[in-house]
Design a protein around this motif. Sequence first.
Motif, PDB file in Angstrom:
ATOM      1  N   ALA A 213       0.864  -1.189   0.000  1.00 58.40           N
ATOM      2  CA  ALA A 213       0.000   0.000   0.000  1.00 58.40           C
ATOM      3  C   ALA A 213       0.895   1.232   0.000  1.00 58.40           C
ATOM      4  O   ALA A 213       2.128   1.139   0.064  1.00 58.40           O
ATOM      5  N   GLY A 214       0.264   2.396  -0.090  1.00 55.28           N
ATOM      6  CA  GLY A 214       0.982   3.655   0.038  1.00 55.28           C
ATOM      7  C   GLY A 214       2.060   3.845  -1.002  1.00 55.28           C
ATOM      8  O   GLY A 214       1.880   3.563  -2.187  1.00 55.28           O
ATOM      9  N   ASP A 215       3.212   4.335  -0.558  1.00 52.20           N
ATOM     10  CA  ASP A 215       4.317   4.632  -1.467  1.00 52.20           C
ATOM     11  C   ASP A 215       4.825   3.380  -2.163  1.00 52.20           C
ATOM     12  O   ASP A 215       5.237   3.435  -3.329  1.00 52.20           O
ATOM     13  N   GLN A 218       2.498   2.661  -5.052  1.00 50.13           N
ATOM     14  CA  GLN A 218       2.680   3.612  -6.151  1.00 50.13           C
ATOM     15  C   GLN A 218       3.984   3.363  -6.900  1.00 50.13           C
ATOM     16  O   GLN A 218       4.054   3.540  -8.124  1.00 50.13           O
ATOM     17  N   ARG A 256     -11.306   6.532  -2.931  1.00 50.77           N
ATOM     18  CA  ARG A 256      -9.917   6.810  -2.564  1.00 50.77           C
ATOM     19  C   ARG A 256      -8.968   5.833  -3.253  1.00 50.77           C
ATOM     20  O   ARG A 256      -7.886   6.223  -3.698  1.00 50.77           O
ATOM     21  N   LEU A 257      -9.362   4.578  -3.354  1.00 49.08           N
ATOM     22  CA  LEU A 257      -8.528   3.595  -4.032  1.00 49.08           C
ATOM     23  C   LEU A 257      -8.518   3.831  -5.542  1.00 49.08           C
ATOM     24  O   LEU A 257      -7.494   3.619  -6.204  1.00 49.08           O
ATOM     25  N   GLN A 260      -5.974   6.199  -6.447  1.00 48.52           N
ATOM     26  CA  GLN A 260      -4.634   5.607  -6.475  1.00 48.52           C
ATOM     27  C   GLN A 260      -4.416   4.753  -7.727  1.00 48.52           C
ATOM     28  O   GLN A 260      -3.355   4.169  -7.894  1.00 48.52           O
ATOM     29  N   GLY A 261      -5.446   4.687  -8.585  1.00 42.91           N
ATOM     30  CA  GLY A 261      -5.314   3.965  -9.844  1.00 42.91           C
ATOM     31  C   GLY A 261      -6.043   2.649  -9.911  1.00 42.91           C
ATOM     32  O   GLY A 261      -5.973   1.964 -10.938  1.00 42.91           O
TER      33      GLY A 261
END
Length: 292
Positions: A213-215, A218, A256-257, A260-261
């Motif tokens: 998750a998070g960074d 990405q 929200r997800l 994130q794409g």
Amino acid sequence: MKYAVLAPVAAGVTADPAWIGPYAEHADACGFESIVAVEHAVVASRYDSVYPYDASGKMELADDLDIPDPLDLLAYLAGRTSRIGLATGVLVLPNHHPVVLAKRLATIDALAGGRLRVTVGMGWMREEIEACGADFDTRGRRADEQIAVLRALWADTAPEGATHEGEFFGFRNAMSYPKPVRGDVPIHIGGHSKAAARRAGRLGQGLQPLGVAGDELQALVKLMREEAEQANRDPDALQLTLGHSLAKVTPEKAERLAAQGADRLVLRATPTRDLNEAKDELSACAERLGLA
């Protein structure tokens, strides 16, 4: 956003036709995009391999839990449903010979009217993969070739047939029928590693990152897109599938997800052997998300 349901393997019910059949039918009626089946061909009662998705290094499923073959399970569910997609998440690719696997996947897709999607992974349990006859340390290179073999056998190469000469597999003038309904079965790549993200960019139709998750998430998505561009593929055509809880997902969390794409959420049910309770959870989630 697409919403998939993970077949509730943790409840020990997915090999029971009187349970999983009605459950899949209800998921279909509720409007979920697909139902997803997991795989472990065998589970070693003692293993030295480290499960990468829990701090304990051990997977949460019991060693003697019913984990039916995902392709046989999906073939059964194809006959019990009419609309819902059928997916693996994940199929342990090193466990399978790709020539036989190409036939099995194309057959399910044909019988289901083009509803199959596969997410494949390299596997983390050395003991399982070696029991299936594959070399654990070369499973990544082997997987790249397996994907090439699948697509070669699915392609329309008549009347000569398909030919492949690789490091691990080879054949000439091979005719494999039936073909997938859409000419291909979508192949997504599951995993948490940079290698998985690169493989998704080069060879897959999407990525299903596990336990990130998070960074970190990405960074994997960025790597997948860069790899796709280097391979002259369209990065915008690749899908991102993430996980969430069936009981806790809300439209706001999904938004929200999506930011994130994410294109798809695979939703984990609360483990229960009570079929009515499980169906009620599906209904409540479908209503909460505004599914048909």
